[in-house]
Scaffold this motif. Sequence first.
Motif, PDB file in Angstrom:
ATOM      1  N   VAL A 216       5.523  14.994 -10.995  1.00  0.00           N
ATOM      2  CA  VAL A 216       5.983  15.050 -12.387  1.00  0.00           C
ATOM      3  C   VAL A 216       4.966  15.784 -13.250  1.00  0.00           C
ATOM      4  CG1 VAL A 216       6.470  13.641 -14.427  1.00  0.00           C
ATOM      5  CG2 VAL A 216       7.451  13.028 -12.216  1.00  0.00           C
ATOM      6  N   VAL A 217       3.683  15.485 -13.101  1.00  0.00           N
ATOM      7  CA  VAL A 217       2.639  16.152 -13.880  1.00  0.00           C
ATOM      8  C   VAL A 217       2.613  17.640 -13.558  1.00  0.00           C
ATOM      9  CG1 VAL A 217       0.129  16.334 -14.186  1.00  0.00           C
ATOM     10  CG2 VAL A 217       1.227  14.105 -14.224  1.00  0.00           C
ATOM     11  N   ALA A 218       2.772  18.013 -12.324  1.00  0.00           N
ATOM     12  CA  ALA A 218       2.778  19.425 -11.930  1.00  0.00           C
ATOM     13  C   ALA A 218       3.990  20.141 -12.529  1.00  0.00           C
ATOM     14  CB  ALA A 218       2.766  19.545 -10.414  1.00  0.00           C
ATOM     15  N   ALA A 219       5.150  19.516 -12.539  1.00  0.00           N
ATOM     16  CA  ALA A 219       6.356  20.144 -13.079  1.00  0.00           C
ATOM     17  C   ALA A 219       6.228  20.343 -14.588  1.00  0.00           C
ATOM     18  CB  ALA A 219       7.580  19.291 -12.755  1.00  0.00           C
ATOM     19  N   VAL A 220       5.701  19.357 -15.292  1.00  0.00           N
ATOM     20  CA  VAL A 220       5.528  19.466 -16.736  1.00  0.00           C
ATOM     21  C   VAL A 220       4.489  20.529 -17.057  1.00  0.00           C
ATOM     22  CG1 VAL A 220       4.706  18.233 -18.790  1.00  0.00           C
ATOM     23  CG2 VAL A 220       6.306  17.133 -17.229  1.00  0.00           C
ATOM     24  N   THR A 221       3.394  20.561 -16.314  1.00  0.00           N
ATOM     25  CA  THR A 221       2.352  21.568 -16.536  1.00  0.00           C
ATOM     26  C   THR A 221       2.893  22.965 -16.307  1.00  0.00           C
ATOM     27  OG1 THR A 221       0.679  19.972 -15.832  1.00  0.00           O
ATOM     28  CG2 THR A 221       0.039  22.301 -15.861  1.00  0.00           C
ATOM     29  N   LEU A 222       3.660  23.150 -15.248  1.00  0.00           N
ATOM     30  CA  LEU A 222       4.249  24.451 -14.950  1.00  0.00           C
ATOM     31  C   LEU A 222       5.215  24.883 -16.056  1.00  0.00           C
ATOM     32  CD1 LEU A 222       4.546  26.754 -12.906  1.00  0.00           C
ATOM     33  CD2 LEU A 222       6.408  25.472 -11.862  1.00  0.00           C
ATOM     34  N   ALA A 223       5.981  23.957 -16.598  1.00  0.00           N
ATOM     35  CA  ALA A 223       6.940  24.281 -17.657  1.00  0.00           C
ATOM     36  C   ALA A 223       6.230  24.623 -18.962  1.00  0.00           C
ATOM     37  CB  ALA A 223       7.894  23.115 -17.877  1.00  0.00           C
ATOM     38  N   VAL A 224       5.147  23.917 -19.274  1.00  0.00           N
ATOM     39  CA  VAL A 224       4.447  24.141 -20.531  1.00  0.00           C
ATOM     40  C   VAL A 224       3.583  25.402 -20.473  1.00  0.00           C
ATOM     41  CG1 VAL A 224       2.665  23.209 -22.068  1.00  0.00           C
ATOM     42  CG2 VAL A 224       4.465  21.731 -21.206  1.00  0.00           C
ATOM     43  N   VAL A 225       2.819  25.573 -19.409  1.00  0.00           N
ATOM     44  CA  VAL A 225       1.911  26.705 -19.294  1.00  0.00           C
ATOM     45  C   VAL A 225       2.687  28.009 -19.172  1.00  0.00           C
ATOM     46  CG1 VAL A 225       0.132  27.756 -17.830  1.00  0.00           C
ATOM     47  CG2 VAL A 225       0.029  25.337 -18.354  1.00  0.00           C
ATOM     48  N   GLY A 226       3.738  28.012 -18.475  1.00  0.00           N
ATOM     49  CA  GLY A 226       4.546  29.225 -18.361  1.00  0.00           C
ATOM     50  C   GLY A 226       5.098  29.326 -16.959  1.00  0.00           C
TER      51      GLY A 226
ATOM     52  N   MET B 172       0.811  -1.186   0.000  1.00  0.00           N
ATOM     53  CA  MET B 172       0.000   0.000   0.000  1.00  0.00           C
ATOM     54  C   MET B 172       0.863   1.262   0.000  1.00  0.00           C
ATOM     55  SD  MET B 172      -3.044   0.786  -0.146  1.00  0.00           S
ATOM     56  CE  MET B 172      -4.507   1.325   0.529  1.00  0.00           C
ATOM     57  N   HIS B 173       2.001   1.218   0.688  1.00  0.00           N
ATOM     58  CA  HIS B 173       2.893   2.375   0.727  1.00  0.00           C
ATOM     59  C   HIS B 173       3.500   2.667  -0.656  1.00  0.00           C
ATOM     60  CE1 HIS B 173       2.625   2.847   5.006  1.00  0.00           C
ATOM     61  NE2 HIS B 173       2.990   1.575   5.222  1.00  0.00           N
ATOM     62  N   VAL B 174       3.729   1.619  -1.410  1.00  0.00           N
ATOM     63  CA  VAL B 174       4.297   1.775  -2.740  1.00  0.00           C
ATOM     64  C   VAL B 174       3.294   2.507  -3.641  1.00  0.00           C
ATOM     65  CG1 VAL B 174       5.122   0.535  -4.781  1.00  0.00           C
ATOM     66  CG2 VAL B 174       5.726  -0.278  -2.508  1.00  0.00           C
ATOM     67  N   PHE B 175       2.007   2.201  -3.500  1.00  0.00           N
ATOM     68  CA  PHE B 175       0.990   2.858  -4.288  1.00  0.00           C
ATOM     69  C   PHE B 175       0.970   4.348  -4.025  1.00  0.00           C
ATOM     70  CE2 PHE B 175      -3.385   4.488  -4.427  1.00  0.00           C
ATOM     71  CZ  PHE B 175      -3.637   4.371  -5.776  1.00  0.00           C
ATOM     72  N   TRP B 176       0.996   4.761  -2.762  1.00  0.00           N
ATOM     73  CA  TRP B 176       0.963   6.192  -2.415  1.00  0.00           C
ATOM     74  C   TRP B 176       2.249   6.891  -2.889  1.00  0.00           C
ATOM     75  CZ3 TRP B 176      -3.420   8.246  -1.661  1.00  0.00           C
ATOM     76  CH2 TRP B 176      -4.446   7.538  -1.068  1.00  0.00           C
ATOM     77  N   PHE B 177       3.360   6.192  -2.825  1.00  0.00           N
ATOM     78  CA  PHE B 177       4.625   6.776  -3.278  1.00  0.00           C
ATOM     79  C   PHE B 177       4.580   7.024  -4.794  1.00  0.00           C
ATOM     80  CE2 PHE B 177       8.890   6.165  -5.090  1.00  0.00           C
ATOM     81  CZ  PHE B 177       9.542   7.236  -4.484  1.00  0.00           C
ATOM     82  N   LEU B 178       4.103   6.045  -5.533  1.00  0.00           N
ATOM     83  CA  LEU B 178       4.002   6.205  -6.988  1.00  0.00           C
ATOM     84  C   LEU B 178       3.000   7.291  -7.370  1.00  0.00           C
ATOM     85  CD1 LEU B 178       4.157   2.500  -8.237  1.00  0.00           C
ATOM     86  CD2 LEU B 178       5.925   4.246  -8.400  1.00  0.00           C
ATOM     87  N   LEU B 179       1.879   7.372  -6.659  1.00  0.00           N
ATOM     88  CA  LEU B 179       0.872   8.388  -6.930  1.00  0.00           C
ATOM     89  C   LEU B 179       1.426   9.787  -6.660  1.00  0.00           C
ATOM     90  CD1 LEU B 179      -2.099   8.808  -7.758  1.00  0.00           C
ATOM     91  CD2 LEU B 179      -2.665   8.769  -5.316  1.00  0.00           C
ATOM     92  N   LEU B 180       2.141   9.944  -5.563  1.00  0.00           N
ATOM     93  CA  LEU B 180       2.737  11.234  -5.220  1.00  0.00           C
ATOM     94  C   LEU B 180       3.821  11.615  -6.242  1.00  0.00           C
ATOM     95  CD1 LEU B 180       2.980  13.572  -3.202  1.00  0.00           C
ATOM     96  CD2 LEU B 180       4.697  12.229  -2.008  1.00  0.00           C
ATOM     97  N   THR B 181       4.641  10.666  -6.652  1.00  0.00           N
ATOM     98  CA  THR B 181       5.690  10.926  -7.643  1.00  0.00           C
ATOM     99  C   THR B 181       5.066  11.339  -8.974  1.00  0.00           C
ATOM    100  OG1 THR B 181       7.087   9.267  -6.583  1.00  0.00           O
ATOM    101  CG2 THR B 181       7.687   9.932  -8.809  1.00  0.00           C
ATOM    102  N   MET B 182       3.997  10.661  -9.376  1.00  0.00           N
ATOM    103  CA  MET B 182       3.336  10.997 -10.622  1.00  0.00           C
ATOM    104  C   MET B 182       2.706  12.395 -10.546  1.00  0.00           C
ATOM    105  SD  MET B 182       0.665   8.753 -12.905  1.00  0.00           S
ATOM    106  CE  MET B 182      -0.658   8.792 -11.734  1.00  0.00           C
ATOM    107  N   ALA B 183       2.149  12.757  -9.441  1.00  0.00           N
ATOM    108  CA  ALA B 183       1.548  14.084  -9.276  1.00  0.00           C
ATOM    109  C   ALA B 183       2.620  15.172  -9.367  1.00  0.00           C
ATOM    110  CB  ALA B 183       0.808  14.166  -7.945  1.00  0.00           C
TER     111      ALA B 183
END
Length: 130
Positions: free
Chosen positions: A14-24, A1-12
Amino acid sequence: MHVFWFLLLTMAVVVAAVTLAVVGGGGSAVLQDVEPERLTDPLPANRPVGRADVEAMRLPMAVRGYRMTDVDEALGRLGAELAERDAHIAELESALAGAQATAVNGPDLFKRPGGPSAGEDGPQDEEGGR
């Protein structure tokens, strides 16, 4: 269960960093506009094209290989140079053929003045010498 939360947090993250870079992420654009790479004719204009010039020529790359216009320009220039050389070679060969024809049909340079020609005093064959 801890692995699931770790992967979910890591994915969030990464998505936030890419969105911030693309949007401005600031006042400047992420990728700056660059001038397209163009062929600066490396073939010499003031002298005939040589083998070293052709070997040193590098065409700029495009998305799927080389730009057709750049390749067409370079091949057109090389074709014109080759046609000019062929015409010059043909002119020199015709001048040489004319000079050789004049030499063959001209006076015998090996004939001695006042002496017999080469055919008159030549060796006789066996039947004619008897």
